[in-house]
Design a protein around this motif. Structure first.
Motif, PDB file in Angstrom:
ATOM      1  N   VAL A 388      57.242 -22.488 -95.741  1.00 16.72           N
ATOM      2  CA  VAL A 388      57.659 -23.867 -95.991  1.00 16.72           C
ATOM      3  C   VAL A 388      56.933 -24.431 -97.214  1.00 16.72           C
ATOM      4  O   VAL A 388      57.541 -25.025 -98.108  1.00 16.72           O
ATOM      5  N   LEU A 389      55.624 -24.233 -97.277  1.00 17.08           N
ATOM      6  CA  LEU A 389      54.873 -24.800 -98.402  1.00 17.08           C
ATOM      7  C   LEU A 389      55.134 -24.036 -99.695  1.00 17.08           C
ATOM      8  O   LEU A 389      55.078 -24.622-100.779  1.00 17.08           O
ATOM      9  N   MET A 390      55.412 -22.753 -99.616  1.00 17.45           N
ATOM     10  CA  MET A 390      55.813 -22.026-100.810  1.00 17.45           C
ATOM     11  C   MET A 390      57.118 -22.614-101.359  1.00 17.45           C
ATOM     12  O   MET A 390      57.256 -22.863-102.566  1.00 17.45           O
ATOM     13  N   ASN A 391      58.070 -22.875-100.475  1.00 18.82           N
ATOM     14  CA  ASN A 391      59.338 -23.450-100.915  1.00 18.82           C
ATOM     15  C   ASN A 391      59.149 -24.862-101.447  1.00 18.82           C
ATOM     16  O   ASN A 391      59.815 -25.267-102.403  1.00 18.82           O
ATOM     17  N   ALA A 392      58.239 -25.625-100.854  1.00 22.63           N
ATOM     18  CA  ALA A 392      57.966 -26.977-101.330  1.00 22.63           C
ATOM     19  C   ALA A 392      57.321 -26.945-102.712  1.00 22.63           C
ATOM     20  O   ALA A 392      57.678 -27.730-103.608  1.00 22.63           O
ATOM     21  N   ALA A 393      56.351 -26.045-102.900  1.00 19.88           N
ATOM     22  CA  ALA A 393      55.702 -25.928-104.207  1.00 19.88           C
ATOM     23  C   ALA A 393      56.701 -25.504-105.266  1.00 19.88           C
ATOM     24  O   ALA A 393      56.692 -26.008-106.400  1.00 19.88           O
ATOM     25  N   ARG A 394      57.595 -24.575-104.916  1.00 18.12           N
ATOM     26  CA  ARG A 394      58.618 -24.105-105.860  1.00 18.12           C
ATOM     27  C   ARG A 394      59.570 -25.249-106.237  1.00 18.12           C
ATOM     28  O   ARG A 394      59.926 -25.416-107.399  1.00 18.12           O
ATOM     29  N   ALA A 395      59.962 -26.047-105.247  1.00 20.18           N
ATOM     30  CA  ALA A 395      60.856 -27.171-105.525  1.00 20.18           C
ATOM     31  C   ALA A 395      60.168 -28.223-106.390  1.00 20.18           C
ATOM     32  O   ALA A 395      60.781 -28.813-107.286  1.00 20.18           O
ATOM     33  N   GLY A 396      58.881 -28.441-106.137  1.00 16.20           N
ATOM     34  CA  GLY A 396      58.142 -29.389-106.965  1.00 16.20           C
ATOM     35  C   GLY A 396      58.044 -28.942-108.407  1.00 16.20           C
ATOM     36  O   GLY A 396      58.218 -29.737-109.339  1.00 16.20           O
ATOM     37  N   LEU A 397      57.793 -27.646-108.601  1.00 14.70           N
ATOM     38  CA  LEU A 397      57.716 -27.103-109.956  1.00 14.70           C
ATOM     39  C   LEU A 397      59.062 -27.224-110.666  1.00 14.70           C
ATOM     40  O   LEU A 397      59.125 -27.594-111.846  1.00 14.70           O
ATOM     41  N   ALA A 398      60.125 -26.945-109.942  1.00 14.33           N
ATOM     42  CA  ALA A 398      61.459 -27.036-110.551  1.00 14.33           C
ATOM     43  C   ALA A 398      61.768 -28.460-110.986  1.00 14.33           C
ATOM     44  O   ALA A 398      62.400 -28.687-112.024  1.00 14.33           O
ATOM     45  N   ALA A 399      61.314 -29.445-110.217  1.00 15.74           N
ATOM     46  CA  ALA A 399      61.581 -30.840-110.552  1.00 15.74           C
ATOM     47  C   ALA A 399      60.871 -31.271-111.833  1.00 15.74           C
ATOM     48  O   ALA A 399      61.271 -32.243-112.481  1.00 15.74           O
ATOM     49  N   LEU A 400      59.820 -30.537-112.233  1.00 11.22           N
ATOM     50  CA  LEU A 400      59.014 -30.928-113.398  1.00 11.22           C
ATOM     51  C   LEU A 400      59.139 -29.936-114.552  1.00 11.22           C
ATOM     52  O   LEU A 400      58.403 -30.056-115.541  1.00 11.22           O
ATOM     53  N   VAL A 407      52.511 -31.694-109.341  1.00  8.45           N
ATOM     54  CA  VAL A 407      53.017 -31.391-108.006  1.00  8.45           C
ATOM     55  C   VAL A 407      51.905 -31.788-107.046  1.00  8.45           C
ATOM     56  O   VAL A 407      50.835 -31.174-107.040  1.00  8.45           O
ATOM     57  N   LEU A 408      52.147 -32.827-106.261  1.00  2.50           N
ATOM     58  CA  LEU A 408      51.096 -33.449-105.450  1.00  2.50           C
ATOM     59  C   LEU A 408      51.388 -33.283-103.966  1.00  2.50           C
ATOM     60  O   LEU A 408      52.400 -33.776-103.460  1.00  2.50           O
ATOM     61  N   LEU A 409      50.488 -32.605-103.261  1.00  4.71           N
ATOM     62  CA  LEU A 409      50.535 -32.561-101.804  1.00  4.71           C
ATOM     63  C   LEU A 409      49.662 -33.687-101.269  1.00  4.71           C
ATOM     64  O   LEU A 409      48.437 -33.581-101.228  1.00  4.71           O
ATOM     65  N   ALA A 410      50.291 -34.804-100.920  1.00  2.00           N
ATOM     66  CA  ALA A 410      49.624 -35.934-100.259  1.00  2.00           C
ATOM     67  C   ALA A 410      50.558 -36.326 -99.121  1.00  2.00           C
ATOM     68  O   ALA A 410      51.355 -37.255 -99.234  1.00  2.00           O
ATOM     69  N   PRO A 411      50.518 -35.614 -98.000  1.00  2.00           N
ATOM     70  CA  PRO A 411      51.681 -35.471 -97.120  1.00  2.00           C
ATOM     71  C   PRO A 411      52.003 -36.629 -96.182  1.00  2.00           C
ATOM     72  O   PRO A 411      53.062 -36.629 -95.576  1.00  2.00           O
ATOM     73  N   ILE A 412      51.113 -37.574 -96.006  1.00  2.00           N
ATOM     74  CA  ILE A 412      51.289 -38.708 -95.083  1.00  2.00           C
ATOM     75  C   ILE A 412      51.213 -38.247 -93.628  1.00  2.00           C
ATOM     76  O   ILE A 412      50.471 -38.807 -92.827  1.00  2.00           O
ATOM     77  N   GLY A 413      51.976 -37.224 -93.264  1.00  2.00           N
ATOM     78  CA  GLY A 413      51.999 -36.759 -91.886  1.00  2.00           C
ATOM     79  C   GLY A 413      50.838 -35.839 -91.557  1.00  2.00           C
ATOM     80  O   GLY A 413      50.221 -35.227 -92.440  1.00  2.00           O
ATOM     81  N   LYS A 430      47.511 -24.168-101.492  1.00  2.00           N
ATOM     82  CA  LYS A 430      46.722 -23.603-102.592  1.00  2.00           C
ATOM     83  C   LYS A 430      47.181 -22.181-102.905  1.00  2.00           C
ATOM     84  O   LYS A 430      47.403 -21.830-104.078  1.00  2.00           O
ATOM     85  N   GLN A 431      47.334 -21.377-101.865  1.00  2.00           N
ATOM     86  CA  GLN A 431      47.767 -19.999-102.078  1.00  2.00           C
ATOM     87  C   GLN A 431      49.186 -19.951-102.645  1.00  2.00           C
ATOM     88  O   GLN A 431      49.494 -19.119-103.516  1.00  2.00           O
ATOM     89  N   ALA A 432      50.055 -20.838-102.155  1.00  2.00           N
ATOM     90  CA  ALA A 432      51.428 -20.877-102.662  1.00  2.00           C
ATOM     91  C   ALA A 432      51.450 -21.258-104.136  1.00  2.00           C
ATOM     92  O   ALA A 432      52.149 -20.630-104.951  1.00  2.00           O
ATOM     93  N   ALA A 433      50.686 -22.274-104.506  1.00  2.00           N
ATOM     94  CA  ALA A 433      50.670 -22.730-105.894  1.00  2.00           C
ATOM     95  C   ALA A 433      50.137 -21.645-106.816  1.00  2.00           C
ATOM     96  O   ALA A 433      50.686 -21.396-107.901  1.00  2.00           O
ATOM     97  N   ARG A 434      49.078 -20.963-106.406  1.00  2.00           N
ATOM     98  CA  ARG A 434      48.489 -19.926-107.252  1.00  2.00           C
ATOM     99  C   ARG A 434      49.418 -18.720-107.373  1.00  2.00           C
ATOM    100  O   ARG A 434      49.553 -18.146-108.465  1.00  2.00           O
TER     101      ARG A 434
END
Length: 448
Positions: A388-400, A407-413, A430-434
């Motif tokens: 899930v977090l790998m896909n989130a990091a990938r989507a964040g990178l694509a948006a930028l 790409v900011l993980l500040a998740p609220i939940g 961290k591992q996903a981003a790297r």
């Protein structure tokens, strides 16, 4: 020497009487180790003890407790509500209910302690204060709500710098701190405290035992009833109490929040003065320049070109998330998700205005929170938290990819939908981003 130790043990036994450790875990294990080192016996109770818990108490020779026994002192873990029926019953039969901090203060009355609380920033400020004092030559150690437990450090510290949660501050009878810090007051833990007023009252216990000889450090604009001398800090000025500037905020290392640095500076100065030690502006400035952010708190974990990945998995409180949004370099792809804890989203919409280009929603309540934020968003999923977090990091990178940004993980939940705690969630990101930045940075032919 043996006679002296025996005398001290007898004094402790007189002070505490029959002891029950109620709730093990990290804090309770620290209490058990400390009491055993003091030569004291204790019973224990825990509804769901883990293997590490039971192994430790067995090794120490501590047996299971019984609520019908006449306990004089009950040391309760922070996670046990103050109004738990067992605690109320024990108190009704004459037991005094303490936490590990009150126990440390009672059995180590000569150890100077700085207490630090707040809705956000208390952990980072605690680590920073200890760092400043160490650079100034004091054997300062941090503990409490932050690892390790306070009782694990009290016999190795010249000064104890204690992070205090609202849970811990519910049970600190008689605690007097020569220096105390409130980083801020927002709203949190209403599932435990029920009302904002009760939550704030617990936080303000940090100053309840202070006198006119003590110092309370608060953010500018926060009015607190206290007998202590109140000193206000501002994120705009890294200054001593007399107004002397120590360092421009622009010279702080990446990841050190100016508000935390300003509060820590005043706290370190106050403790140095309390101990009669010199206040060296040059040493304090050097300490601020060399400070390192706490892992998992607004930490840059990877870069790819002009895109930066920031991990702030602990940001589940409105104040902490708002601070992360305002500190991150826009445009921002904001990863939001986890289990909704009822955080106030109104200030976050304002902080995101003109800065967040896309919300990447994940986890149990991510999509719901993204809808409430009313920002452009997409939802990602996967098999297990890491995917899930790998896909989130990938989507964040694509948006930028065309603009750069953060790409900011500040998740609220909270993290408990997919991970055991916020640290595990942060490590996964961290591992996903790297991994993502390494893969993307490879030449096309190397990836083929």
């Amino acid at each position: 020497m043996d006679g002296q130790r025996a005398g001290q043990r007898e004094l402790r036994e007189t002070q505490l009487g029959r002891i029950l450790i109620y709730g093990l875990g990290r804090s309770g294990r620290g209490v058990a180790r400390f009491l055993a080192a003091e030569g004291l016996q204790a019973d224990w109770l825990d509804a769901r003890p883990g293997p590490e818990d039971t192994a430790l108490v067995a090794d120490l020779g501590f047996g299971p407790g019984d609520l019908s026994r006449p306990y004089s002192t009950v040391v309760a873990a922070p996670g046990v509500p103050i109004d738990h029926p067992d605690l109320l019953a024990l108190a009704a039969r004459g037991a005094e209910i303490l936490g590990e901090v009150a126990l440390a203060a009672r059995l180590r009355p000569n150890l100077p302690m700085i207490g630090i609380t707040g809705t956000a920033g208390k952990g980072s400020t605690t680590v920073l204060v200890a760092h400043l004092l160490r650079v100034c030559g004091l054997a300062a150690l941090e503990g409490g709500n932050i690892d390790p437990p306070l009782l694990d450090v009290v016999d190795r510290a010249e000064v104890a710098v204690v992070e205090l949660s609202s849970f811990q501050l519910e049970r600190v009878p008689g605690l007097r701190l020569p220096v105390a810090v409130i980083t801020n007051l927002g709203i949190d833990h209403l599932d435990r405290h029920r009302t904002e007023a009760a939550y704030h009252a617990a936080k303000l216990n940090i100053t309840a035992g202070q006198t006119a000889d003590d110092v309370l450090i608060v953010p500018a604009g926060l009015q607190v009833q206290t007998r202590a001398k109140a000193l206000a800090f501002s994120p705009d000025s890294l200054a001593l109490a007399d107004g002397r500037l120590i360092l421009p905020t622009a010279h702080l290392p990446e990841g050190i929040h100016p508000a935390n640095a300003a509060a820590a500076l005043l706290a370190a100065e106050a403790m140095l003065l309390y101990l009669g030690r010199p206040v060296r502006p040059d040493l304090l400035a050097a300490a601020l320049r060399s400070a390192q952010p706490v892992s998992g708190r607004f930490e840059t974990v990877a870069r790819l070109g002009n895109v930066r990945f920031i991990e702030d998995s602990i940001a589940t409180r409105t104040l902490a998330v708002e601070a992360a949004l305002l500190r991150a370099t826009p445009p921002i792809a904001w990863l939001v998700g986890g289990r909704d804890k009822g955080a106030d989203l109104v200030p976050l919409r304002a902080a995101a205005e003109g800065r967040v280009v896309r919300v990447i929603a994940f986890g149990e309540d991510g999509e719901k929170m993204a809808r409430e934020l009313g920002l452009p968003s997409e939802t990602v999923a996967g098999e297990g938290g890491d995917e899930v977090l790998m896909n989130a990091a990938r989507a964040g990178l694509a948006a930028l990819q065309h603009t750069g940004g953060t790409v900011l993980l500040a998740p609220i939940g909270t993290s408990f939908d997919l991970f055991k705690d916020y640290r595990a969630r942060g490590e996964s990101f961290k591992q996903a981003a790297r991994a993502l930045t390494t893969q993307t940075a490879q030449p096309a032919e190397a990836q083929a």
